[in-house]
Write an enzyme that holds these catalytic residues in place. Structure first.
Site, PDB file in Angstrom:
ATOM      1  N   SER A 557       0.879  -1.018   0.027  1.00 38.18           N
ATOM      2  CA  SER A 557      -0.081   0.022  -0.163  1.00 38.18           C
ATOM      3  C   SER A 557       0.975   1.245  -0.077  1.00 38.18           C
ATOM      4  CB  SER A 557      -0.862  -0.176   1.145  1.00 38.18           C
ATOM      5  OG  SER A 557      -1.969   0.959   0.990  1.00 38.18           O
ATOM      6  N   ASP A 642      -9.882  -3.672  -5.450  1.00 43.71           N
ATOM      7  CA  ASP A 642      -9.093  -3.008  -4.569  1.00 43.71           C
ATOM      8  C   ASP A 642      -9.646  -1.681  -4.302  1.00 43.71           C
ATOM      9  OD1 ASP A 642      -7.217  -1.508  -2.810  1.00 43.71           O
ATOM     10  OD2 ASP A 642      -5.734  -2.589  -3.353  1.00 43.71           O
ATOM     11  N   HIS A 677      -7.839  -5.038  -1.572  1.00 42.96           N
ATOM     12  CA  HIS A 677      -6.715  -4.663  -0.650  1.00 42.96           C
ATOM     13  C   HIS A 677      -5.965  -5.709   0.112  1.00 42.96           C
ATOM     14  CE1 HIS A 677      -4.053  -1.066  -0.232  1.00 42.96           C
ATOM     15  NE2 HIS A 677      -4.312  -1.045   1.017  1.00 42.96           N
TER      16      HIS A 677
END
Length: 705
Positions: A557, A642, A677
């Site tokens: 991330s 995501d 995610h």
């Protein structure tokens, strides 16, 4: 390189242990970004098209599918190794496992996993652990037929009869709330979609408050009130956030007396409250938002406590009467200290637990509210993580806390705050012959280019040679003030047992060394995050822990942004890197307010509509700074659904790297077509993803067993 078809191929070299294949090369279409007098060509901008169902949406899926096929071919020779890694990682997990029960409002609650099952079952027992077991939710059964199933937890009504629970079957963190009658087992017909998943009960057992999301940007915009038995379409709007840089949420005080709404960004916040006994009343502002002031409220029986950074960068605790909450009524309760960050409060009827961070390590300060006496818990290791566990009961002397370190599996303790007696309730059992004394952890300090001392936590198997030949995996994050504390991983043993050293760089942008550590790693100081990480790597090489030929890096991330930045700045340092769901197209994402979470992030990265912010962000954004030079071996992962970092960021980045870089090193893109995610939802499915990444590193080290 201008390939006009998604499946057009261009040749590549090969690394020992990897299969030979021709990588896909994405088509290029003319697109120019023109802002602040800067015209930038972005030939992969078309990849944004999938969720718009536009003319290129099919091409996007074809490209991602082709990249997956290429990865499968290149990694085919590691299939046996991946399976071995999967088996040994899974083999360390006690598959039939039960959590430590916690007591709430007359019931003990706990969950259990079963042999071979992916998800949990949730139970409760009334009054005693010897009472009959009630099955509340069988998530294995609920998840049947879904490729992804996110169970968002549940909240039980004050009378213990009903439970609001949340489900996400797409992996975009858009939860639907359901209501279940725990006595009959019936799930009611009313459902509330597009929420954060959290439901807060008023004391009437009929009213719940929830947070509604914008269906496009996924921003939290509205707090709604729902009365059971009424149409969801008639739910009352009780709060609407007009500032699109703020996150909002709703929750109940631990003493069950208040419903709070929190609205906050990186630099300021505001809270609203009402009596949980009067859910149709109007929420009142606790204190109107103040520029550059964050505050959070904790309700005690006789006063409010306010954790705030007002005139206190590391935060202090203020107090005010229950009926006079404005800032003019705040008086100091725990003063600010330059060397101690106040992170959190855990309140009880007669005790207060203050989470503090000193010299990068977490401490728990126990305060007796009746006598004024206080003391600290002692954890006894040089690098560790300690945190409040599940503490839902208000009138109790028992604190539950969790503890872990690089060599200590996650443990849950009960601590009697009156007698100071500590009891280990559970330590996660690691199967397969794990012995903590076989491993060594260290905490060392690297010197950053400006002289700042940056902590690094290390763990390795005893006997690992410190002569520069050991492979070392350096992990980092460095954003949002999130501290990457040392923790145990049973999966990580598969690297340590094969001679790897594992290291965490506690770089600026996190909050390990206090609030200033965060302030020095965001906005116009973001470059410190990347140079700190590079300096940690250089230090580890200089100290003979590893060498460039054996150094690996990873992050996910915002940590993927870190990896993208450092491979542009110092591609020569790393033999290989993994970037998981990486935030790498910083400028284009932050210019698009329709992309989920963009406006919430302005205080972290800056707003590129402002010229100064634009040029600074452009100086480090990984996608903007890809150049014709040699890059290390790279594995990049993403999820099609995501919601935090959209799939097109890593996809565009990989496409541009393929077309630009000058080396023959491995470059792989793995897209999970069913997840977002956090990757796969099942506890065993996710091990395949770990095994793939470990096999990538091990193969680069010519380790095939």
């Amino acid at each position: 390189m201008a390939c006009v078809s998604v499946l057009t191929s261009c040749g590549t070299g090969n690394q020992t242990g990897f299969g030979k294949a021709t990588p896909p090369v994405a088509m290029q279409k003319e697109h120019v970004r023109d802002i602040h007098g800067d015209r930038v060509s972005d030939p992969y901008y078309w990849m944004y098209d999938y969720f718009g169902n536009g003319p290129d949406s099919t091409a996007v899926i074809e490209y991602l599918t082709a990249e997956n096929a290429y990865l499968d071919t290149v990694m085919a020779g590691t299939a046996v190794l991946q399976q071995k890694l999967y088996d040994e990682i899974r083999g360390r997990i006690k598959e039939a496992e039960e959590t430590v029960p916690y007591f709430r409002n007359g019931y003990y609650y706990y969950s259990r996993t079963e042999e071979g099952k992916e998800y949990r079952k949730y139970f409760r027992k009334k009054g005693s652990m010897e009472a009959p077991e009630e099955l509340l939710f069988d998530v294995d059964q609920m998840a049947e037929g879904y490729s992804y199933y996110g169970f968002g937890g549940f909240s039980v009504s004050p009378d213990n009869r009903l439970a609001a629970y949340a489900v996400d079957t797409v992996s975009r963190r858009q939860y639907t709330i359901y209501i279940k009658d725990l006595e009959s087992g019936e799930v009611m017909s009313e459902t509330i979609s597009n929420t954060t998943g959290s439901a807060t009960w008023a004391n009437d057992n009929q009213t719940i408050f929830y947070t509604l999301k914008n269906p496009v940007t996924l921003l939290t915009e509205k707090i709604m009130r729902h009365e059971l038995g009424t149409p969801v379409s008639s739910d009352a709007l009780v709060y609407e956030e007009k500032d699109n840089t703020n996150y909002i949420g709703v929750y109940k005080s631990k003493n069950q007396k208040y419903i709070f709404i929190y609205s906050g960004a990186t630099t300021s916040s505001e809270m609203f409250y009402l009596s949980a006994d009067d859910p149709t009343a109007t929420f009142r502002s606790f204190q109107p938002r103040m520029k550059d002031v964050l505050y959070d409220v904790t309700a005690l029986d006789d006063k409010f406590l306010i954790q705030t950074n007002m005139d206190a960068i590391n935060f202090r605790i203020m107090t005010c009467p229950l009926d006079k909450t404005g800032v003019e009524n705040w008086t100091e309760y725990i003063p600010h200290r330059e060397d101690v960050l106040i992170e959190d409060l855990t309140e009880f009827k007669d005790y207060l637990v203050v989470g503090e961070r000193r010299e990068g390590l977490l401490q728990m300060r126990i305060m007796d509210l009746k006598t004024g006496n206080e003391h600290y818990l002692d954890f006894g290791e040089s690098t560790y993580t300690a945190y409040p566990a599940t503490n839902v009961e208000y009138d109790t002397k028992e604190l539950r806390y969790g503890y872990t370190s690089l060599t200590t599996p996650t443990s849950t303790y009960a601590y009697n705050m009156a007698t100071h007696e500590k009891t280990l309730l559970k330590q996660v059992e690691i199967l397969g012959g794990f012995h903590p004394e076989d491993y060594q952890s260290e905490r060392i300090y690297a010197t950053a280019q400006d002289g700042t001392q940056v902590p690094v936590s290390l763990v390795y198997k005893k006997g690992t040679k410190r002569n520069g030949t050991a492979p070392l995996f350096l992990y980092g994050y460095g954003s949002y003030g999130n501290s990457m504390d040392a923790y145990f991983s049973s999966a990580r043993l598969s690297l340590l047992n094969r001679g790897f050293i594992y290291a965490i760089a506690h770089i600026r942008g996190g909050q390990e060394m206090g609030r200033q550590w965060y302030e020095e790693g965001k906005l116009q100081k973001k470059m410190n995050t990347f140079t700190d990480f590079i300096n940690c790597a250089e230090f580890l090489i200089a100290e003979n822990y590893t060498s460039k030929d054996h150094l690996y890096a990873g992050g996910g991330s915002a940590g993927g942004l870190l990896i993208g930045a450092v491979v542009n700045l110092r591609p020569d340092l790393w033999n290989g890197v993994v970037a998981d769901v990486p935030f790498v197209d910083v400028i284009n994402t932050m210019l698009d307010e329709d992309i989920p979470l963009t406006t919430n992030e302005y205080d972290e990265w800056g707003n590129p509509n402002n010229e100064d912010a634009y040029w600074y962000m452009k100086s480090y954004s990984p996608y903007e700074n890809v150049e014709a030079k040699a890059y290390p071996n790279m594995l990049v992962t993403t999820g099609l659904h995501d919601s935090q970092v959209q799939y097109f960021e890593p996809a565009k980045w990989v496409a541009k790297l393929r077309a630009t870089k000058t080396d023959d090193n491995i470059l792989l893109l793995k897209t999970n077509m069913d997840a977002g995610h956090g990757g796969s939802s099942g506890r065993f499915d996710s091990i395949h993803e770990i095994a793939l990444e470990y096999a990538f590193f091990l193969t680069l080290e010519n380790i095939d067993k």
